[in-house]
Design an enzyme around this catalytic site. Structure first.
Site, mmCIF file in Angstrom:
data_model
loop_
_atom_site.group_PDB
_atom_site.id
_atom_site.type_symbol
_atom_site.label_atom_id
_atom_site.label_comp_id
_atom_site.label_asym_id
_atom_site.label_seq_id
_atom_site.Cartn_x
_atom_site.Cartn_y
_atom_site.Cartn_z
ATOM 1 N N LYS A 7 0.685 -1.142 0.346
ATOM 2 C CA LYS A 7 -0.446 0.024 0.133
ATOM 3 C C LYS A 7 0.722 1.378 0.108
ATOM 4 O O LYS A 7 2.068 1.198 0.565
ATOM 5 C CB LYS A 7 -0.703 -0.042 1.020
ATOM 6 C CG LYS A 7 -0.190 0.061 2.660
ATOM 7 C CD LYS A 7 -0.179 1.533 3.101
ATOM 8 C CE LYS A 7 0.637 1.377 4.542
ATOM 9 N NZ LYS A 7 1.310 2.769 5.032
ATOM 10 N N ASP A 11 -2.888 -1.237 9.951
ATOM 11 C CA ASP A 11 -3.109 -1.539 8.835
ATOM 12 C C ASP A 11 -3.349 -3.147 8.097
ATOM 13 O O ASP A 11 -3.521 -2.765 6.863
ATOM 14 C CB ASP A 11 -1.635 -1.421 8.006
ATOM 15 C CG ASP A 11 -0.846 -0.311 8.013
ATOM 16 O OD1 ASP A 11 -1.932 1.423 8.432
ATOM 17 O OD2 ASP A 11 0.034 -0.068 7.599
HETATM 18 O O1 C5P Z 1 -0.866 -1.220 14.983
HETATM 19 P P1 C5P Z 1 0.173 -1.440 14.587
HETATM 20 O O2 C5P Z 1 0.982 -2.224 15.960
HETATM 21 O O3 C5P Z 1 0.826 -1.340 13.185
HETATM 22 O O4 C5P Z 1 1.465 0.143 15.187
HETATM 23 C C1 C5P Z 1 2.401 -0.291 15.149
HETATM 24 C C2 C5P Z 1 3.098 1.517 16.222
HETATM 25 O O5 C5P Z 1 2.846 2.357 15.488
HETATM 26 C C3 C5P Z 1 2.548 1.581 17.667
HETATM 27 O O6 C5P Z 1 2.492 0.617 18.128
HETATM 28 C C4 C5P Z 1 2.632 2.643 17.539
HETATM 29 O O7 C5P Z 1 3.471 3.477 17.903
HETATM 30 C C5 C5P Z 1 2.574 3.632 16.031
HETATM 31 N N1 C5P Z 1 0.825 3.599 15.961
HETATM 32 C C6 C5P Z 1 0.244 4.931 15.864
HETATM 33 N N2 C5P Z 1 -0.715 5.563 15.400
HETATM 34 C C7 C5P Z 1 -1.663 4.139 14.690
HETATM 35 C C8 C5P Z 1 -0.735 3.404 13.980
HETATM 36 C C9 C5P Z 1 0.124 3.054 14.823
HETATM 37 O O8 C5P Z 1 1.354 5.465 16.932
HETATM 38 N N3 C5P Z 1 -3.309 5.052 14.340
#
Ligand code: C5P
Length: 306
Positions: free
Chosen positions: A19, A146
């Site tokens: 993406k 994601d």
């Molecule tokens: O959701 P995911 O595990 O992919 O997110 C990885 C990191 O990215 C989270 O631990 C956070 O630090 C950051 N993040 C965030 N806000 C989001 C998505 C991700 O702060 N909406």
């Protein structure tokens, strides 16, 4: 199993796209540490494949030029997807997952999320779990912000932390070049840098740009170029200042727009057509500002059993 090997009998292979974020509007940090987003996802035609085959226990292998950078334990979202599905259905997670990796690793193109969504779909088919789409999306959301989009593909607006999706209409094909950087960037580190750079500022609630959604609907590359935006770009550039040279090399070669892809360090260049894509890719490769340049179109379908 090599990247070109055919799946063994009884195995299931799922193809899943990368993406790019056409818009990534980021709000203030929430109490849970995540950030509220208005995240306009666009699936692009660079694909990983995940093959699930029966096995006594959960194992993962990976092939592809950057396979050495891919974790083969529960740090891999594909493993976590298999474990989550097995736990919900009270079955043993006996599966071998092979990832044929073509999406840049730790590059801001949701390659890890893609493998999570693909493994979930592959295991569901292999085990005959018969999970509903709703259940698959709920597991995806638990795995990462994601991951649901990797399952659905196309184009979508993600709100909340990016996991609550609404489809977005796309009225044409968009051409992209992606400059792959040396090494990855940690997504939490980039969000942390965003917090540092915006400390003390009033951050508005993130909203999707109507002009950008119109541009996607119309299929007009020029209009899309004028409306692309990424609130994480200053943070990614702060952590990796050399990305500014990559962005300049692409725009100097005729890209309509250049931006960091998600949390980076992959940079994305929207171009007018395939000929322009080749020209920009050649210029990027010759500039010495990136490790590789990849051409792809969007939108692309989500995770699909092949
Ligand atoms: O959701 P995911 O595990 O992919 O997110 C990885 C990191 O990215 C989270 O631990 C956070 O630090 C950051 N993040 C965030 N806000 C989001 C998505 C991700 O702060 N909406």
């Amino acid at each position: 199993m090599s990247g070109t090997a055919r799946p063994t009998a009884g195995s299931v292979t799922v193809r899943v796209p990368a993406k790019v974020n056409a818009q990534l509007a980021v709000g203030a940090a929430r109490p849970d540490g995540f950030h509220d987003l208005a995240n306009v996802f666009l699936a692009v035609g660079l694909y990983d494949e995940v093959t699930a085959a029966p096995a006594d226990e959960l194992t993962i292998t990976c092939s592809g030029p950057d396979a050495a950078q891919v974790p083969l334990d529960t740090g891999n979202l594909a493993a976590r997807a298999a474990l989550a599905l097995a736990a919900r259905h009270g079955i043993a997670p006996g599966v071998h997952l092979h990832i044929t990796k073509d999406i840049p690793v730790a590059g801001g193109m949701a390659g890890g999320s893609a493998d999570g969504a693909a493994a979930l779909l592959a295991c569901d088919a292999l085990w005959g779990t018969g999970a509903t789409r709703e259940e698959l999306l709920a597991i995806c959301a638990e795995l990462g912000s994601d991951v649901p989009f990797s399952l659905v593909g196309g184009a979508a607006l993600g709100v909340g932390r990016g996991e609550q999706l609404t489809p977005v209409e796309v009225g044409g094909t968009f051409h992209w070049v992606f400059a792959v950087a040396d090494g990855g960037l940690s997504t939490p580190a980039v969000y942390g840098e965003f917090d540092r750079l915006t400390a003390g500022r009033d951050i508005p609630a993130p909203t999707a740009s109507e002009a950008l959604l119109d541009a996607l609907r119309s299929g007009d590359s020029g209009a899309l170029a004028a409306t692309l935006s990424n609130d994480l770009q200053p943070a990614a550039l702060s952590l990796r200042p050399s990305l500014a040279d990559t962005l300049a090399a692409g725009t100097g070669a005729g890209a309509l727009a250049a931006l960091v892809s998600g949390s980076g360090p992959t940079t994305a260049f929207l171009v007018a057509d395939e000929a322009s894509a080749r020209k920009v890719a050649d210029a990027l490769l010759g500039s010495g500002t990136c490790r590789n340049a990849r051409i792809a179109v969007s939108p692309a379908p989500g995770a699909t059993v092949v």
